[in-house]
Design an enzyme around this catalytic site. Structure first.
Site, PDB file in Angstrom:
ATOM      1  N   THR A   1       6.368  13.823  -7.731  1.00 42.99           N
ATOM      2  CA  THR A   1       6.761  15.327  -8.361  1.00 42.99           C
ATOM      3  C   THR A   1       6.250  15.439  -9.764  1.00 42.99           C
ATOM      4  OG1 THR A   1       8.789  14.792  -6.998  1.00 42.99           O
ATOM      5  CG2 THR A   1       8.962  16.717  -8.485  1.00 42.99           C
TER       6      THR A   1
ATOM      7  N   THR B   1      -1.832   1.147  -4.569  1.00 44.83           N
ATOM      8  CA  THR B   1      -1.550  -0.149  -3.698  1.00 44.83           C
ATOM      9  C   THR B   1      -1.504  -1.251  -4.559  1.00 44.83           C
ATOM     10  OG1 THR B   1      -3.034   0.787  -2.038  1.00 44.83           O
ATOM     11  CG2 THR B   1      -3.183  -1.572  -2.137  1.00 44.83           C
TER      12      THR B   1
ATOM     13  N   GLU C   1       8.539  -2.024   4.683  1.00 47.99           N
ATOM     14  CA  GLU C   1       8.604  -1.847   3.467  1.00 47.99           C
ATOM     15  C   GLU C   1       9.779  -2.136   2.514  1.00 47.99           C
ATOM     16  OE1 GLU C   1       7.281   2.470   2.371  1.00 47.99           O
ATOM     17  OE2 GLU C   1       7.694   1.860   0.239  1.00 47.99           O
TER      18      GLU C   1
ATOM     19  N   THR D   1       6.407   7.492  -5.242  1.00 50.91           N
ATOM     20  CA  THR D   1       5.823   8.843  -4.965  1.00 50.91           C
ATOM     21  C   THR D   1       7.042   9.984  -4.849  1.00 50.91           C
ATOM     22  OG1 THR D   1       3.841   7.823  -3.953  1.00 50.91           O
ATOM     23  CG2 THR D   1       4.150  10.253  -3.751  1.00 50.91           C
TER      24      THR D   1
ATOM     25  N   ALA E   1       0.743  -1.125  -0.080  1.00 52.39           N
ATOM     26  CA  ALA E   1       0.051   0.101  -0.018  1.00 52.39           C
ATOM     27  C   ALA E   1       1.132   1.312   0.009  1.00 52.39           C
ATOM     28  CB  ALA E   1      -0.756   0.106   1.293  1.00 52.39           C
TER      29      ALA E   1
HETATM   30  N1  LIG Z   1      -2.037   4.589 -12.979  1.00 52.96           N
HETATM   31  C1  LIG Z   1      -1.331   5.498 -12.418  1.00 52.96           C
HETATM   32  N2  LIG Z   1      -1.944   6.224 -11.439  1.00 52.96           N
HETATM   33  C2  LIG Z   1      -1.125   7.130 -10.757  1.00 52.96           C
HETATM   34  N3  LIG Z   1       0.179   7.170 -11.052  1.00 52.96           N
HETATM   35  C3  LIG Z   1       0.702   6.383 -11.689  1.00 52.96           C
HETATM   36  C4  LIG Z   1      -0.008   5.484 -12.587  1.00 52.96           C
HETATM   37  N4  LIG Z   1       0.890   4.611 -13.158  1.00 52.96           N
HETATM   38  C5  LIG Z   1       2.031   5.263 -12.847  1.00 52.96           C
HETATM   39  N5  LIG Z   1       2.083   6.284 -11.965  1.00 52.96           N
HETATM   40  C6  LIG Z   1       3.358   7.014 -11.392  1.00 52.96           C
HETATM   41  O1  LIG Z   1       3.742   5.911 -10.529  1.00 52.96           O
HETATM   42  C7  LIG Z   1       3.895   6.791  -9.135  1.00 52.96           C
HETATM   43  C8  LIG Z   1       3.772   5.868  -8.097  1.00 52.96           C
HETATM   44  O2  LIG Z   1       4.699   4.804  -8.176  1.00 52.96           O
HETATM   45  P1  LIG Z   1       4.558   3.580  -6.999  1.00 52.96           P
HETATM   46  O3  LIG Z   1       3.379   2.706  -7.279  1.00 52.96           O
HETATM   47  O4  LIG Z   1       5.817   2.853  -7.223  1.00 52.96           O
HETATM   48  O5  LIG Z   1       4.719   4.617  -5.460  1.00 52.96           O
HETATM   49  P2  LIG Z   1       4.169   4.186  -4.113  1.00 52.96           P
HETATM   50  O6  LIG Z   1       4.323   2.791  -3.806  1.00 52.96           O
HETATM   51  O7  LIG Z   1       2.633   4.642  -4.231  1.00 52.96           O
HETATM   52  O8  LIG Z   1       4.723   5.316  -3.299  1.00 52.96           O
HETATM   53  P3  LIG Z   1       5.815   5.319  -2.194  1.00 52.96           P
HETATM   54  O9  LIG Z   1       6.568   4.002  -2.454  1.00 52.96           O
HETATM   55  O10 LIG Z   1       6.641   6.420  -2.358  1.00 52.96           O
HETATM   56  O11 LIG Z   1       4.880   5.156  -1.038  1.00 52.96           O
HETATM   57  C9  LIG Z   1       3.079   8.153  -9.202  1.00 52.96           C
HETATM   58  O12 LIG Z   1       3.711   9.155  -8.611  1.00 52.96           O
HETATM   59  C10 LIG Z   1       3.062   8.257 -10.890  1.00 52.96           C
HETATM   60  O13 LIG Z   1       3.969   9.186 -11.182  1.00 52.96           O
HETATM   61 MG   LIG Z   2       6.164   2.066  -2.942  1.00 51.90          MG
END
Ligand SMILES: Nc1ncnc2c1ncn2[C@@H]1O[C@H](COP(=O)(O)OP(=O)(O)OP(=O)(O)O)[C@@H](O)[C@H]1O
Ligand SMILES: [Mg+2]
Length: 275
Positions: A128, A14, A75, A104, A9
């Protein structure tokens, strides 16, 4: 249907990982802003055991009333466990590597055959990219942003080394085509209007170059050749990969992109229960 799943998550998305009846790995993601969609998905099946990781763990946990057991994994541990599994599956064997997780925000790790640790990070990441893109264009949809950025040109906005060293040789260690200053031309040129797609492409360049620069420095510090780039920010984003790849190679390191780069945490959380 499987009774065991791994969930990562994250701040934005997620991610879910599970094995189907044929024991094949299945992956999917939901926006973290809509955790009820995750819950609805879980409720469709008789899932009894969940491996959980990521910063939004507590919110998910509070909603999971009918699951018998939830196994939480920090994590970084989950991500690295997932990466080890993915490397093996894809036939990579590195004595040591740097893992750059572009979520993120961006988190950077060092890993060798015996240990792993977090070695750095930056607030510049996928958040960003969509944050600045949405401020600049008003577009929130990720795919739409990517589509626009794809056709953008950076040369009217970024200041290159060759733009500074006009009519003379650049210092030996500075390639003329390197970015001297991201967005650096804007303040010193009298252009009033910029195309949104060019600005977006330049934001993409800034994000990619900051992350790569930091990763390279940490790889140098640890005397490591391979840098494994993961995170959903790399999804459908050839341009970002190109920026990362090009700069990593220029600095004599080897970039590695995994097949399911966004799902290392979820895979690690799943493997933690299955092993
Ligand atoms: N369908 C989507 N919707 C939103 N963001 C997306 C999508 N596909 C790719 N991204 C990109 O992926 C990024 C999120 O990546 P990821 O899922 O690895 O991070 P996260 O695990 O949610 O965040 P963190 O690990 O920092 O808590 C977003 O900031 C955006 O740039
Ligand atoms: Mg992540």
């Amino acid at each position: 249907m499987t009774k065991t799943i791994g969930i990562d998550a994250g701040g934005t998305l997620t991610k879910l990982a599970y094995l189907n009846d044929q024991h094949e790995l299945q992956l999917q993601h939901f926006p973290s802003s809509d955790l009820s969609a995750v819950l609805n998905w879980i409720h469709q099946y008789d899932i009894r055991e969940i491996g959980l990781t990521g910063g939004r763990t507590e919110q998910i946990k509070m909603m999971l009333d009918m699951v018998d057991s939830v196994h939480y994994l920090v994590e970084f541990e989950a991500t690295l466990k997932g990466v080890r599994y993915q490397l093996e599956k894809e036939g990579h064997l590195f004595e040591k590597s740097i893992i750059t997780n572009i979520g993120t925000g961006t988190s950077i790790h060092y890993m060798d055959t015996e240990k792993h640790m977090r070695v750095g990070g930056t607030g510049v990441g996928g958040g960003t990219l969509i944050g600045l893109a949405s401020l600049i264009t008003g577009i929130h949809d990720y795919e739409e942003v990517l589509q626009l950025a794809k056709n953008g040109k950076r040369h009217g906005i970024d200041l290159l080394v060759q733009d500074i060293y006009q009519g003379m040789d650049t210092p030996a260690e500075l390639k003329p085509t390197l970015t001297a200053s991201n967005f650096g031309k804007v303040g010193i040129k009298e252009v009033i209007k910029y195309e949104p797609e060019d600005v977006l492409a330049t934001v993409q360049g800034l994000v990619g170059e900051v992350i790569t620069t930091l990763s390279i420095q940490l790889a140098e510090q640890r005397d490591t050749e391979h840098i494994i780039y993961i995170g959903t920010t790399l999804d459908n984003n050839d341009k970002l990969r190109e920026i990362i790849s090009h700069y990593t190679i220029l600095k004599k390191k080897t970039p590695v992109f995994l097949q399911d780069h966004g799902f290392s945490g979820a895979i690690g959380a799943l493997m933690n229960i299955l092993e």
